[in-house]
Design a protein around this motif. Structure first.
Motif, PDB file in Angstrom:
ATOM      1  N   ASN A 149       0.756  -1.204   0.040  1.00 49.29           N
ATOM      2  CA  ASN A 149       0.048  -0.040   0.003  1.00 49.29           C
ATOM      3  C   ASN A 149       0.839   1.250   0.123  1.00 49.29           C
ATOM      4  OD1 ASN A 149      -2.858  -1.311   0.446  1.00 49.29           O
ATOM      5  ND2 ASN A 149      -1.825  -2.012   2.122  1.00 49.29           N
ATOM      6  N   ASN A 150       1.981   1.215   0.235  1.00 49.80           N
ATOM      7  CA  ASN A 150       2.965   2.380   0.395  1.00 49.80           C
ATOM      8  C   ASN A 150       2.948   3.048  -1.078  1.00 49.80           C
ATOM      9  OD1 ASN A 150       5.523   4.096   0.156  1.00 49.80           O
ATOM     10  ND2 ASN A 150       5.231   3.940   2.274  1.00 49.80           N
ATOM     11  N   PRO A 151       2.555   4.196  -1.237  1.00 48.98           N
ATOM     12  CA  PRO A 151       2.468   4.690  -2.666  1.00 48.98           C
ATOM     13  C   PRO A 151       3.802   5.046  -3.302  1.00 48.98           C
ATOM     14  CG  PRO A 151       1.941   6.545  -0.908  1.00 48.98           C
ATOM     15  CD  PRO A 151       2.032   5.257  -0.282  1.00 48.98           C
ATOM     16  N   THR A 152       4.962   5.207  -2.582  1.00 50.56           N
ATOM     17  CA  THR A 152       6.135   5.410  -3.099  1.00 50.56           C
ATOM     18  C   THR A 152       6.731   4.222  -3.649  1.00 50.56           C
ATOM     19  OG1 THR A 152       7.379   5.068  -1.066  1.00 50.56           O
ATOM     20  CG2 THR A 152       6.504   7.182  -1.212  1.00 50.56           C
ATOM     21  N   LEU A 153       6.311   3.070  -3.225  1.00 47.97           N
ATOM     22  CA  LEU A 153       6.925   1.843  -4.083  1.00 47.97           C
ATOM     23  C   LEU A 153       6.237   1.638  -5.211  1.00 47.97           C
ATOM     24  CD1 LEU A 153       7.049  -0.737  -0.801  1.00 47.97           C
ATOM     25  CD2 LEU A 153       8.746   0.570  -1.861  1.00 47.97           C
ATOM     26  N   LYS A 154       4.898   1.960  -5.415  1.00 46.37           N
ATOM     27  CA  LYS A 154       4.333   1.896  -6.449  1.00 46.37           C
ATOM     28  C   LYS A 154       4.817   2.957  -7.673  1.00 46.37           C
ATOM     29  CE  LYS A 154       0.054   0.363  -4.312  1.00 46.37           C
ATOM     30  NZ  LYS A 154      -1.510   0.635  -4.272  1.00 46.37           N
ATOM     31  N   GLN A 155       5.060   4.055  -7.029  1.00 46.79           N
ATOM     32  CA  GLN A 155       5.888   5.155  -7.722  1.00 46.79           C
ATOM     33  C   GLN A 155       7.127   4.827  -8.403  1.00 46.79           C
ATOM     34  OE1 GLN A 155       5.821   8.465  -5.122  1.00 46.79           O
ATOM     35  NE2 GLN A 155       4.609   9.640  -6.360  1.00 46.79           N
ATOM     36  N   ALA A 156       7.955   4.046  -7.531  1.00 43.37           N
ATOM     37  CA  ALA A 156       9.345   3.440  -7.972  1.00 43.37           C
ATOM     38  C   ALA A 156       9.192   2.451  -9.036  1.00 43.37           C
ATOM     39  CB  ALA A 156       9.969   2.929  -6.930  1.00 43.37           C
ATOM     40  N   ASN A 157       8.396   1.590  -9.027  1.00 48.36           N
ATOM     41  CA  ASN A 157       7.879   0.575  -9.964  1.00 48.36           C
ATOM     42  C   ASN A 157       7.474   1.252 -11.356  1.00 48.36           C
ATOM     43  OD1 ASN A 157       8.236  -2.525  -9.091  1.00 48.36           O
ATOM     44  ND2 ASN A 157       7.241  -1.190  -7.334  1.00 48.36           N
ATOM     45  N   ALA A 158       6.625   2.291 -11.101  1.00 48.23           N
ATOM     46  CA  ALA A 158       6.259   2.875 -12.423  1.00 48.23           C
ATOM     47  C   ALA A 158       7.240   3.658 -13.164  1.00 48.23           C
ATOM     48  CB  ALA A 158       5.219   4.144 -11.972  1.00 48.23           C
ATOM     49  N   LEU A 159       8.220   4.049 -12.470  1.00 51.19           N
ATOM     50  CA  LEU A 159       9.568   4.379 -13.045  1.00 51.19           C
ATOM     51  C   LEU A 159      10.159   3.700 -13.856  1.00 51.19           C
ATOM     52  CD1 LEU A 159      10.600   6.914 -10.095  1.00 51.19           C
ATOM     53  CD2 LEU A 159       9.542   7.661 -12.304  1.00 51.19           C
ATOM     54  N   VAL A 160      10.240   2.329 -13.341  1.00 53.46           N
ATOM     55  CA  VAL A 160      10.989   1.261 -14.130  1.00 53.46           C
ATOM     56  C   VAL A 160      10.132   1.025 -15.184  1.00 53.46           C
ATOM     57  CG1 VAL A 160      11.476  -1.358 -14.103  1.00 53.46           C
ATOM     58  CG2 VAL A 160      11.817   0.122 -12.122  1.00 53.46           C
ATOM     59  N   ARG A 161       8.924   0.943 -15.367  1.00 53.18           N
ATOM     60  CA  ARG A 161       8.160   0.909 -16.451  1.00 53.18           C
ATOM     61  C   ARG A 161       8.125   1.908 -17.405  1.00 53.18           C
ATOM     62  NH1 ARG A 161       4.201  -0.778 -12.466  1.00 53.18           N
ATOM     63  NH2 ARG A 161       3.099   1.169 -13.019  1.00 53.18           N
ATOM     64  N   ARG A 162       8.309   3.005 -17.201  1.00 58.29           N
ATOM     65  CA  ARG A 162       8.533   4.186 -17.850  1.00 58.29           C
ATOM     66  C   ARG A 162       9.748   4.199 -18.620  1.00 58.29           C
ATOM     67  NH1 ARG A 162       9.390  10.070 -15.188  1.00 58.29           N
ATOM     68  NH2 ARG A 162      11.292   9.317 -15.108  1.00 58.29           N
ATOM     69  N   SER A 163      10.650   3.843 -18.032  1.00 63.47           N
ATOM     70  CA  SER A 163      12.186   3.932 -18.558  1.00 63.47           C
ATOM     71  C   SER A 163      12.226   2.400 -19.599  1.00 63.47           C
ATOM     72  CB  SER A 163      13.301   3.304 -17.664  1.00 63.47           C
ATOM     73  OG  SER A 163      13.274   4.490 -16.734  1.00 63.47           O
ATOM     74  N   GLN A 164      11.292   1.610 -19.368  1.00 61.90           N
ATOM     75  CA  GLN A 164      11.390   0.357 -20.248  1.00 61.90           C
ATOM     76  C   GLN A 164      10.630   0.767 -21.561  1.00 61.90           C
ATOM     77  OE1 GLN A 164       9.491  -3.014 -18.441  1.00 61.90           O
ATOM     78  NE2 GLN A 164       9.306  -4.110 -20.337  1.00 61.90           N
ATOM     79  N   GLU A 165       9.670   1.494 -21.391  1.00 61.61           N
ATOM     80  CA  GLU A 165       8.837   1.984 -22.523  1.00 61.61           C
ATOM     81  C   GLU A 165       9.839   2.851 -23.458  1.00 61.61           C
ATOM     82  OE1 GLU A 165       6.404   0.580 -23.735  1.00 61.61           O
ATOM     83  OE2 GLU A 165       6.296  -0.976 -22.330  1.00 61.61           O
ATOM     84  N   GLN A 166      10.313   4.007 -22.501  1.00 59.54           N
ATOM     85  CA  GLN A 166      11.166   4.792 -23.180  1.00 59.54           C
ATOM     86  C   GLN A 166      12.211   4.252 -24.182  1.00 59.54           C
ATOM     87  OE1 GLN A 166      12.519   7.363 -20.082  1.00 59.54           O
ATOM     88  NE2 GLN A 166      10.783   8.824 -20.374  1.00 59.54           N
ATOM     89  N   ALA A 167      12.743   3.078 -23.468  1.00 59.14           N
ATOM     90  CA  ALA A 167      13.967   2.311 -24.159  1.00 59.14           C
ATOM     91  C   ALA A 167      13.434   1.649 -25.543  1.00 59.14           C
ATOM     92  CB  ALA A 167      14.510   1.102 -23.474  1.00 59.14           C
ATOM     93  N   ARG A 168      12.077   1.270 -25.374  1.00 54.90           N
ATOM     94  CA  ARG A 168      11.355   0.762 -26.523  1.00 54.90           C
ATOM     95  C   ARG A 168      10.931   1.763 -27.476  1.00 54.90           C
ATOM     96  NH1 ARG A 168       5.122  -1.662 -26.316  1.00 54.90           N
ATOM     97  NH2 ARG A 168       4.962  -2.045 -28.685  1.00 54.90           N
ATOM     98  N   GLN A 169      10.821   2.724 -27.189  1.00 55.33           N
ATOM     99  CA  GLN A 169      10.441   4.057 -28.261  1.00 55.33           C
ATOM    100  C   GLN A 169      11.665   4.347 -28.970  1.00 55.33           C
ATOM    101  OE1 GLN A 169       7.298   5.156 -29.113  1.00 55.33           O
ATOM    102  NE2 GLN A 169       8.492   6.609 -30.407  1.00 55.33           N
ATOM    103  N   ALA A 170      12.637   4.548 -28.169  1.00 52.78           N
ATOM    104  CA  ALA A 170      14.180   5.096 -28.758  1.00 52.78           C
ATOM    105  C   ALA A 170      14.693   4.042 -29.885  1.00 52.78           C
ATOM    106  CB  ALA A 170      15.059   5.301 -27.527  1.00 52.78           C
ATOM    107  N   GLY A 171      14.367   2.887 -29.730  1.00 58.80           N
ATOM    108  CA  GLY A 171      14.873   1.762 -30.706  1.00 58.80           C
ATOM    109  C   GLY A 171      13.785   1.441 -31.705  1.00 58.80           C
ATOM    110  N   LEU A 172      12.710   2.264 -31.994  1.00 54.17           N
ATOM    111  CA  LEU A 172      11.823   2.162 -33.010  1.00 54.17           C
ATOM    112  C   LEU A 172      12.450   2.801 -34.185  1.00 54.17           C
ATOM    113  CD1 LEU A 172       8.408   2.968 -31.293  1.00 54.17           C
ATOM    114  CD2 LEU A 172       9.322   0.477 -31.818  1.00 54.17           C
ATOM    115  N   TYR A 173      12.191   1.816 -35.537  1.00 54.80           N
ATOM    116  CA  TYR A 173      12.701   2.384 -36.746  1.00 54.80           C
ATOM    117  C   TYR A 173      11.801   3.422 -37.276  1.00 54.80           C
ATOM    118  CZ  TYR A 173      15.822   1.094 -40.299  1.00 54.80           C
ATOM    119  OH  TYR A 173      17.287   1.219 -41.162  1.00 54.80           O
ATOM    120  N   PRO A 174      12.463   4.293 -38.054  1.00 49.16           N
ATOM    121  CA  PRO A 174      11.576   5.400 -38.567  1.00 49.16           C
ATOM    122  C   PRO A 174      10.498   5.175 -39.384  1.00 49.16           C
ATOM    123  CG  PRO A 174      13.823   6.037 -38.646  1.00 49.16           C
ATOM    124  CD  PRO A 174      13.775   4.575 -38.483  1.00 49.16           C
TER     125      PRO A 174
END
Length: 548
Positions: A149-174
């Motif tokens: 229930n601690n919101p900061t742990l959920k925030q920390a896991n959300a940051l991991v998912r955000r970086s994962q999706e940013q990595a996915r986006q950065a590698g997409l072909y034009p």
């Protein structure tokens, strides 16, 4: 001869009278009035019974005077001979030369009038009466609640998912481009023109997409370390708050026992006053101590309520009903504090995250160096030419076309971004050293405080508390046998209370320092977790062909 004889007779008579009036002379005749039985008054002679008791009293006074004086001897209880003197003063007020203040002081020495009480005996509020019947909660239960229930742990896991999706986006072909192309559409004198469609695609060369993706993958690793770091922060705060509340609970229990002792002392001093062994100041001072014990007991209950609410908030359950805690405050952890300082400097998630930030800077530098490699621009298409073929009166028909090109990195070789990335690497490496020194700076005093608190708690338990308890017991017994003044009993009682509170405080300090060392000095269970990247959503936009 007659004159000489008469003079000698007169002289002898005068000497005899003077000798008879001399005090303390064994030949002094007792011409005073006899005292009433059981009464001693100046100017009266004791009866036969009093005469028989008088030598014993004098012998007792002689024994008291013959005893050697003790250094810093507390005021002794009032002796019977002093009471006799007070009765004599009351019987002869005209001969008393006491000042009004002295008279008031002497009046206060009497037992307090039961009909005239100073203050009132109010009941003690029981704020935790309903709490005691609820199920007990352990530290593990609160940690489980916090993980869910601690919101900061959920925030920390959300940051991991955000970086994962940013990595996915950065590698997409034009994306490819399609379009219409027309030339000489009106035809002119040839009566024709060309119209068609094309497809255009950028071919990214030099492995730039992989390097861009790697930057965010390294960022993702940093955020994963951030989840571990935030977990330590939350658990550290949960453990600190739990033992704060457990200490407050133990203090409530101790204050309740001390209140019982103080109330027993009030009852005892009232019983002693009934038999003339305690006076008004003793009663009032004892009642002051009991009232202070009541105040301390209520304050301890309030402190427990406050500590529990803090604990519940850290667990993410601010509305959790107050319940008793299950834990062993005296079972403190055994740590090698000095070795833990070195372990913290090496293994702390803060240091690992700083090292990962240096890895991110390295990935950015590699990507920046590769960015000058040009992309290949390809374009192909198909068109229909309406131009008439000379001599055939017939259109040329379908035609194909293609083009390819690259940009030449002549002026812009991304040299500024490359140098900036090198500077970031240097900054990140120095940040690792800074974090290590900072952790050592924080952990070294904690190690010393842990050892000091551990020693202090042990001395309280094995040396101070047994001695204080025994001293209080002995002073109380001596007072009850009129061998000690009551203020000393109160002083020993207060000392006994203070050393027990000191013991609990020392245990609390041991736990706080141990928890801080075990959790790498981390805290801030409700602080927003740090991110390695940014929250941008403009990375490698579909219509931009590159990064933000």
């Amino acid at each position: 001869m007659r004159i000489t004889t008469l003079a000698l007779a007169i002289t002898s008579a005068v000497s005899f009278m003077a000798l008879a009036q001399s005090p303390g002379s064994p030949a002094t005749p007792n011409n005073s009035m006899p005292c009433m039985e059981g009464m001693v008054m100046p100017g009266c002679t004791p009866t036969d019974k009093n005469k028989q008791k008088a030598p014993a009293k004098q012998s007792h006074q002689h024994d008291i005077q013959s005893k050697p004086s003790q250094k810093a001897q507390p005021q002794q209880p009032k002796q019977p001979d002093k009471m006799d003197n007070m009765h004599g003063m009351q019987m002869e007020p005209a001969q008393s030369s006491q000042s009004p203040d002295t008279h008031a002081t002497m009046t206060l020495q009497e037992p307090e009038n039961p009909e005239h009480k100073t203050g009132s005996n109010l009941p003690v509020p029981e704020l935790l009466k309903d709490v005691a019947i609820r199920p007990m909660m352990s530290l593990a239960a609160f940690e489980t609640l916090a993980d869910a229930n601690n919101p900061t742990l959920k925030q920390a896991n959300a940051l991991v998912r955000r970086s994962q999706e940013q990595a996915r986006q950065a590698g997409l072909y034009p994306n490819p481009s399609v379009g219409y192309q027309g030339e000489e559409i009106r035809g002119g004198s040839f009566g024709g023109g060309e119209q068609g469609a094309f497809v255009q695609q950028s071919i990214v060369l030099g492995g730039k997409l992989g390097l861009r993706r790697n930057v965010f993958e390294q960022q993702k690793k940093s955020d994963q370390i951030g989840v571990q770091e935030q977990t330590y922060r939350v658990h550290s705060d949960i453990q600190q708050a739990f033992y704060d509340a457990l200490t407050a609970q133990a203090t409530v229990q101790l204050r309740q026992r001390l209140l019982g002792i103080a109330l027993d002392a009030v009852e005892t001093v009232h019983q002693l006053a009934n038999v003339g062994q305690a006076d008004a100041p003793d009663i009032l001072q004892t009642e002051v101590e009991s009232e202070q014990a009541k105040v301390d007991y209520v304050t301890a209950q309030r402190q427990y309520l406050q500590s529990f609410h803090v604990l519940a908030a850290l667990a993410g359950k601010g509305d959790l009903p107050v319940a008793p805690l299950q834990g062993e405050l005296e079972k403190t952890p055994e740590l090698n504090a000095e070795q833990m300082v070195d372990s913290i400097v090496v293994d702390s998630p803060t240091v690992k995250r700083a090292q990962q930030e240096a890895a991110i800077a390295q990935a950015q530098w590699k990507s920046a160096k590769r960015e000058p490699v040009p992309d290949l621009q390809l374009r192909v298409g198909e068109a229909y030419s309406f131009e008439q073929v000379e001599g055939f009166r017939k259109a040329v028909g379908p035609q194909s076309f293609a083009s390819a090109g690259i940009s030449i990195p002549l002026w812009n070789r991304n040299q500024g971004n490359v140098n900036a990335a090198k500077a970031e690497i240097e900054r990140a490496n120095q940040d690792v050293i800074r974090e290590q020194l900072s952790l050592r700076q924080q952990a070294a005093p904690l190690a010393q405080s842990y050892s000091s608190s551990k020693f202090e708690a042990d001395r309280y338990k094995t040396q101070l508390i047994p001695r204080a308890a025994r001293a209080y017991e002995l002073y109380l017994k001596k007072y009850q046998s009129m061998a000690q003044a009551y203020p000393q009993v109160l002083v020993s009682q207060r000392t006994y209370f203070q050393v027990q509170i000191g013991y609990i405080t020392a245990l609390h300090d041991v736990w706080r320092n141990a928890i801080a060392l075990q959790n790498y000095t981390l805290s801030g269970g409700l602080h927003s977790p740090m991110s390695s990247g940014s929250s941008t959503t403009t990375i490698n936009l579909p219509n931009g062909g590159g990064q933000e």
